[in-house]
Design a protein around this motif. Structure first.
Motif, mmCIF file in Angstrom:
data_model
loop_
_atom_site.group_PDB
_atom_site.id
_atom_site.type_symbol
_atom_site.label_atom_id
_atom_site.label_comp_id
_atom_site.label_asym_id
_atom_site.label_seq_id
_atom_site.Cartn_x
_atom_site.Cartn_y
_atom_site.Cartn_z
ATOM 1 N N ASN A 108 0.814 -1.221 0.000
ATOM 2 C CA ASN A 108 0.000 0.000 0.000
ATOM 3 C C ASN A 108 0.846 1.269 0.000
ATOM 4 O O ASN A 108 0.332 2.357 0.248
ATOM 5 C CB ASN A 108 -0.944 0.007 1.206
ATOM 6 C CG ASN A 108 -2.010 -1.053 1.077
ATOM 7 O OD1 ASN A 108 -2.376 -1.444 -0.026
ATOM 8 N ND2 ASN A 108 -2.490 -1.547 2.206
ATOM 9 N N GLU A 109 2.133 1.128 -0.261
ATOM 10 C CA GLU A 109 3.038 2.266 -0.325
ATOM 11 C C GLU A 109 3.903 2.099 -1.571
ATOM 12 O O GLU A 109 4.393 1.016 -1.856
ATOM 13 C CB GLU A 109 3.924 2.278 0.925
ATOM 14 C CG GLU A 109 4.859 3.439 1.020
ATOM 15 C CD GLU A 109 5.666 3.391 2.316
ATOM 16 O OE1 GLU A 109 6.903 3.426 2.209
ATOM 17 O OE2 GLU A 109 5.074 3.320 3.408
ATOM 18 N N LYS A 136 -1.726 4.210 -0.364
ATOM 19 C CA LYS A 136 -3.089 3.876 -0.785
ATOM 20 C C LYS A 136 -4.038 4.025 0.402
ATOM 21 O O LYS A 136 -3.890 3.371 1.427
ATOM 22 C CB LYS A 136 -3.121 2.445 -1.327
ATOM 23 C CG LYS A 136 -4.332 2.131 -2.140
ATOM 24 C CD LYS A 136 -4.174 0.777 -2.791
ATOM 25 C CE LYS A 136 -5.016 0.681 -4.020
ATOM 26 N NZ LYS A 136 -4.830 -0.580 -4.716
ATOM 27 N N LYS A 137 -5.026 4.911 0.223
ATOM 28 C CA LYS A 137 -6.052 5.144 1.246
ATOM 29 C C LYS A 137 -7.407 5.064 0.588
ATOM 30 O O LYS A 137 -7.682 5.791 -0.359
ATOM 31 C CB LYS A 137 -5.878 6.514 1.907
ATOM 32 C CG LYS A 137 -4.676 6.613 2.818
ATOM 33 C CD LYS A 137 -4.662 7.948 3.531
ATOM 34 C CE LYS A 137 -3.480 8.019 4.471
ATOM 35 N NZ LYS A 137 -3.403 9.298 5.154
#
Length: 171
Positions: A108-109, A136-137
């Motif tokens: 997610n990074e 990622k959010k």
């Protein structure tokens, strides 16, 4: 009609001023072109050292005419970034841009690296590394500020590798 006649007379007068014998006299050297002047080590109108700090920008035939970057820094940058996919690279301009890269440990990074080489001389201020980071959010990638220490560490890795390449080349 008078304007046309005046224009023709003025044009003829200007062109007649361009005529003459420009062959070198005995003991006088013929004019040389810009490329020949660079090869002889001549500088610019105000000299090579005006407003420059550090090494001079003399003509170096070993660097090639199209390259404005140090080839050791270029190769070292490609070697250090070899684990990341490249989005673009411009050897003449000295810019390498990677594509977004995520590690399996942190899916997610992701980061994107831009390397700029700004000189033919192997020195630390000729290399600039910029790192863009996203997290990622809620399904969207959001830009975050990357730690500047990571960019400095990458610069140090590239500089160390470039010095090793230069030593191996025997220069």
């Amino acid at each position: 009609m008078n304007h046309i006649l005046l224009s023709v007379v003025c044009g003829a007068a200007l062109l007649s001023g361009c005529s003459g014998d420009y062959t070198p006299k005995e003991g006088q050297e013929a004019p040389i072109g810009r490329d020949d002047a660079r090869k002889r080590g001549y500088g610019t109108l105000f000299g090579d050292d005006v407003l420059l700090f550090g090494a001079t920008k003399k003509y170096d035939p070993s660097q090639g005419s199209a390259s404005r970057v140090n080839h050791h820094l270029w190769q070292a940058s490609l070697d250090v970034l070899s684990f990341m996919p490249l989005a673009s690279s411009d050897a003449a301009g000295g810019v390498i841009v990677t594509d977004w890269y995520s590690t399996p440990e942190k899916p997610n990074e992701r980061i994107k690296v831009t390397v700029k080489i700004t000189d033919r001389v192997l020195r630390s201020d000729a290399l600039h590394v910029t790192i863009n980071k996203q997290i990622k959010k809620a399904g969207d990638w959001v830009a975050m500020t990357a730690d500047p220490k990571i960019a400095r560490d990458m610069e140090d890795l590239i500089l160390t590798k470039a010095r090793d390449l230069k030593v191996k080349a025997g220069k």
